[in-house]
Design an enzyme around this catalytic site. Structure first.
Site, short mmCIF file in Angstrom:
data_model
loop_
_atom_site.label_atom_id
_atom_site.label_comp_id
_atom_site.label_asym_id
_atom_site.label_seq_id
_atom_site.Cartn_x
_atom_site.Cartn_y
_atom_site.Cartn_z
N SER A 123 0.82 -1.22 0.00
CA SER A 123 0.00 0.00 0.00
C SER A 123 0.86 1.27 0.00
O SER A 123 2.01 1.27 0.44
CB SER A 123 -0.92 0.02 1.22
OG SER A 123 -1.69 -1.14 1.29
N1 SAH Z 1 -0.57 -5.26 3.80
C1 SAH Z 1 0.22 -5.56 2.62
C2 SAH Z 1 -0.42 -5.13 1.32
C3 SAH Z 1 -1.68 -5.83 1.05
S1 SAH Z 1 -2.12 -6.12 -0.61
C4 SAH Z 1 1.61 -4.97 2.71
O1 SAH Z 1 1.91 -4.26 3.66
O2 SAH Z 1 2.41 -5.24 1.82
C5 SAH Z 1 -3.47 -7.18 -0.20
C6 SAH Z 1 -3.07 -8.58 0.18
O3 SAH Z 1 -4.22 -9.26 0.61
C7 SAH Z 1 -2.51 -9.38 -0.99
O4 SAH Z 1 -1.26 -9.91 -0.68
C8 SAH Z 1 -3.55 -10.46 -1.20
O5 SAH Z 1 -3.02 -11.68 -1.67
C9 SAH Z 1 -4.14 -10.58 0.18
N2 SAH Z 1 -5.49 -11.17 0.22
C10 SAH Z 1 -6.49 -11.02 -0.68
N3 SAH Z 1 -7.57 -11.71 -0.31
C11 SAH Z 1 -7.27 -12.34 0.86
C12 SAH Z 1 -7.97 -13.21 1.72
N4 SAH Z 1 -9.21 -13.64 1.46
N5 SAH Z 1 -7.34 -13.64 2.84
C13 SAH Z 1 -6.07 -13.26 3.13
N6 SAH Z 1 -5.34 -12.45 2.31
C14 SAH Z 1 -5.94 -11.98 1.20
#
Ligand code: SAH
Length: 241
Positions: free
Chosen positions: A80
């Site tokens: 993000s």
């Molecule tokens: N917090 C992260 C960025 C998040 S991007 C950072 O600091 O880098 C969103 C993330 O959520 C992605 O890696 C994606 O694979 C994950 N995601 C999406 N759907 C999800 C779910 N149902 N359960 C767990 N993770 C999920």
């Protein structure tokens, strides 16, 4: 001997320069992108000055690590934008003794920031390669109060519930009910909700009821719905009755 000392000093200067440079870039990132836009929680600002964001992005993007935007981390996912990390961290109102659940580990950067703001971080990532690499990275960097799990965030992490605070860093269409269940009375959940038009929300649990507050419009990657949902219990075979 003199020559030797000279080379040693030169070597350490070469080594130190990039580190120093990254820390200056972080200072600037926090001042211009986060503090100036209204994030005032000193603990959040200090944590973001400390966590080496460049180590959470792919090596070829290190030069862009402090940009005012999200960046790709592979598998169609992103780390993000720094401001959003700062804002969401502040909205959790952490004081230092909390147990926090994060959904969407991604690179592990948000989890690392949280690890300096609370007691324990539990973070769930649905894509196994990302969960594995984030776990490895966080271990190598020495963040020992973070547990990474490969799994479906819609289900939360009942084993460690209830949580004082929950942060979701991918966007579900609706507030996931299991996460509300796993939020402590008086706890706060910060999450983006919506499909194309998403709103960053703070959800508080007061006397078992939820109170929602809309913060700003945002754009997150969508939360992935697991294909292997919890399987319904098999009916007993009639012949075994
Ligand atoms: N917090 C992260 C960025 C998040 S991007 C950072 O600091 O880098 C969103 C993330 O959520 C992605 O890696 C994606 O694979 C994950 N995601 C999406 N759907 C999800 C779910 N149902 N359960 C767990 N993770 C999920």
């Amino acid at each position: 001997m003199k020559r030797c000392v000279f080379f040693l000093i030169l070597l350490s200067a070469i080594n130190a320069y990039p580190q120093d440079n990254y820390s200056r870039q972080r200072e600037r990132m926090v001042e211009t992108q986060i503090a100036q836009r209204g994030v005032t929680d000193e603990r959040v600002l200090a944590a973001m000055k400390k966590i080496p964001r460049h180590k959470f992005v792919p090596i070829y993007l290190r030069g862009f690590a402090h940009r005012d935007s999200p960046l790709p981390i592979g598998y169609n996912q992103t780390i993000s934008q720094p401001y959003i990390v700062g804002l969401m961290s502040q909205l959790l109102e952490l004081r230092g003794n909390e147990k926090v659940l994060e959904i969407g580990t991604g690179s592990g950067y948000q989890a690392a920031v949280l690890s300096l703001l609370c007691r324990e971080v539990y973070t769930i990532e649905i894509l196994k390669p990302l969960a594995d690499s984030a776990r490895r990275r966080l271990e190598q960097l020495g963040y020992h109060n973070i547990e990474v799990k490969h799994g479906d965030g819609y289900l939360g992490w009942p084993q460690y519930a209830p949580f004082d605070a929950i942060i979701v860093t991918a966007a579900p269409d609706q507030i996931p009910p299991k996460l509300v269940e796993q939020l402590k009375e008086g706890g706060r959940m910060v999450l983006p909700v919506g499909k194309y038009f998403q709103t960053l929300k703070v959800v508080r649990k007061v006397k078992g009821q939820i109170k929602e507050e809309n913060i700003i419009p945002v754009r997150f990657v969508p939360m992935i719905k697991s294909k292997n949902k919890v399987k319904p219990k098999k009916k007993k075979c009639p012949c075994s009755e």
